[in-house]
Design an enzyme around this catalytic site. Structure first.
Site, PDB file in Angstrom:
ATOM      1  N   ASP A  13       0.734  -1.090  -0.023  1.00  0.00           N
ATOM      2  CA  ASP A  13       0.056   0.006   0.011  1.00  0.00           C
ATOM      3  C   ASP A  13       0.839   1.249   0.021  1.00  0.00           C
ATOM      4  O   ASP A  13       2.147   1.226   0.143  1.00  0.00           O
ATOM      5  CB  ASP A  13      -0.842   0.052   1.155  1.00  0.00           C
ATOM      6  CG  ASP A  13      -1.699   1.381   1.421  1.00  0.00           C
ATOM      7  OD1 ASP A  13      -2.326   1.422   0.309  1.00  0.00           O
ATOM      8  OD2 ASP A  13      -1.712   1.870   2.524  1.00  0.00           O
ATOM      9  N   ASP A  15      -0.094   5.242   1.381  1.00  0.00           N
ATOM     10  CA  ASP A  15      -0.140   6.018   2.624  1.00  0.00           C
ATOM     11  C   ASP A  15      -0.197   5.376   3.747  1.00  0.00           C
ATOM     12  O   ASP A  15      -0.924   4.276   3.796  1.00  0.00           O
ATOM     13  CB  ASP A  15      -1.483   6.730   2.390  1.00  0.00           C
ATOM     14  CG  ASP A  15      -1.234   8.192   1.154  1.00  0.00           C
ATOM     15  OD1 ASP A  15      -0.282   8.864   1.409  1.00  0.00           O
ATOM     16  OD2 ASP A  15      -2.181   8.266   0.471  1.00  0.00           O
ATOM     17  N   THR A 105      -2.503   1.122  -4.350  1.00  0.00           N
ATOM     18  CA  THR A 105      -2.816   2.165  -3.577  1.00  0.00           C
ATOM     19  C   THR A 105      -4.415   2.391  -4.055  1.00  0.00           C
ATOM     20  O   THR A 105      -4.675   2.351  -5.084  1.00  0.00           O
ATOM     21  CB  THR A 105      -1.951   3.283  -3.643  1.00  0.00           C
ATOM     22  OG1 THR A 105      -2.578   4.463  -3.210  1.00  0.00           O
ATOM     23  CG2 THR A 105      -1.728   3.500  -5.200  1.00  0.00           C
ATOM     24  N   SER A 106      -5.140   3.031  -3.164  1.00  0.00           N
ATOM     25  CA  SER A 106      -6.422   3.665  -3.490  1.00  0.00           C
ATOM     26  C   SER A 106      -6.383   4.929  -3.900  1.00  0.00           C
ATOM     27  O   SER A 106      -7.296   5.472  -4.911  1.00  0.00           O
ATOM     28  CB  SER A 106      -7.497   3.646  -2.196  1.00  0.00           C
ATOM     29  OG  SER A 106      -7.702   2.300  -1.643  1.00  0.00           O
ATOM     30  N   LYS A 137     -10.628  -1.112  -2.573  1.00  0.00           N
ATOM     31  CA  LYS A 137     -10.438  -1.630  -1.115  1.00  0.00           C
ATOM     32  C   LYS A 137     -11.932  -1.369  -0.367  1.00  0.00           C
ATOM     33  O   LYS A 137     -12.360  -0.003  -0.569  1.00  0.00           O
ATOM     34  CB  LYS A 137      -9.247  -1.167  -0.419  1.00  0.00           C
ATOM     35  CG  LYS A 137      -8.165  -1.515  -1.296  1.00  0.00           C
ATOM     36  CD  LYS A 137      -6.686  -0.790  -0.500  1.00  0.00           C
ATOM     37  CE  LYS A 137      -5.514  -0.849  -1.308  1.00  0.00           C
ATOM     38  NZ  LYS A 137      -4.359  -0.423  -0.779  1.00  0.00           N
ATOM     39  N   ASP A 162      -1.849  -0.453   6.172  1.00  0.00           N
ATOM     40  CA  ASP A 162      -1.870   0.203   7.242  1.00  0.00           C
ATOM     41  C   ASP A 162      -3.165   0.342   7.798  1.00  0.00           C
ATOM     42  O   ASP A 162      -3.428   1.076   8.951  1.00  0.00           O
ATOM     43  CB  ASP A 162      -1.112   1.514   7.249  1.00  0.00           C
ATOM     44  CG  ASP A 162      -2.216   2.485   6.526  1.00  0.00           C
ATOM     45  OD1 ASP A 162      -2.466   3.711   7.121  1.00  0.00           O
ATOM     46  OD2 ASP A 162      -2.321   2.216   5.425  1.00  0.00           O
TER      47      ASP A 162
END
Length: 219
Positions: A13, A15, A105-106, A137, A162
């Protein structure tokens, strides 16, 4: 989680995992939440690890999705103050060599590239961004796509996350997950196979076959 263990690929991921942009992200989204007159604390509790478009659709269905997305996008591209790398990540990435790895990543591509460039972190060979999947996600789509692009079976992958939504996405895809307690408490990350404070807890040892041994640093 028993370590050392060997995996075909690593998926990260962004962030809260590679970098920490929490100060600027929360500042921007708090401002937006106040502008659209929604419960800001509820927004903060559920936005992490989720695509911005999905968050907007959930919390402000009364607003034009594209207009609000573009507004937030411009703010996130220009307000990077406080964005830093997660402790130890440079050392771990330097260990990877030719190990297959990806970012999942989103964030939209333009934001991910801007933040990583700001932190002087190179993009991995394979990337999956928020706009690359039909379902973000916690749906398994992002991590399933990452594994497919890497050419490996999800069950042989290790994902790093995270946020609870990210953990659920990777687990639903069939992956082992190690969570970093950077944006959530250990209790909130309980669905992960292991939780670490930062990257100093681990070490990566590439093998001649392209696989990677992941071990506790103290081991």
């Amino acid at each position: 989680m028993p370590l050392p263990a060997t995996f075909d690929a690593l998926l990260f991921d962004m962030d809260g995992t590679l970098i920490d942009s929490t100060p600027c992200v929360e500042r921007i989204w708090r401002q937006w939440g106040a502008e659209v007159e929604i419960d800001v604390e509820d927004l903060m509790a559920h936005m992490h690890g989720v695509r911005g478009v999905d968050t907007i659709a959930r919390f402000a269905p009364h607003r034009d999705l594209q207009t609000e997305f573009e507004k937030l996008l411009q703010r996130e591209l220009t307000d990077l103050d406080g964005t830093v790398t997660i402790t130890g990540i440079r050392e771990r990435l330097a260990e990877l060599g030719h190990v297959r790895h990806a970012i999942v990543t989103s964030a939209p591509k333009v934001i991910a590239e801007t933040r990583l460039d700001y932190c002087r972190l190179a993009l991995p060979p394979v990337q999956v961004y928020g706009e690359d999947v039909a379902h973000g996600k916690p749906h398994p789509d992002p991590y399933q796509r990452g594994a497919a692009l890497l050419g490996v079976a999800p069950g042989n992958c290790l994902a790093f996350e995270d946020a609870p939504n990210g953990i659920r996405s990777a687990k639903a895809a069939g992956m082992t997950v190690i969570a970093l307690a950077t944006s959530h408490s250990r209790d909130e990350l309980a669905e992960a196979d292991a939780v670490i404070e930062d990257w100093h807890a681990l070490r990566f040892v590439p093998g001649p076959d392209g696989r990677v041994l992941v071990a506790w640093e103290a081991a």
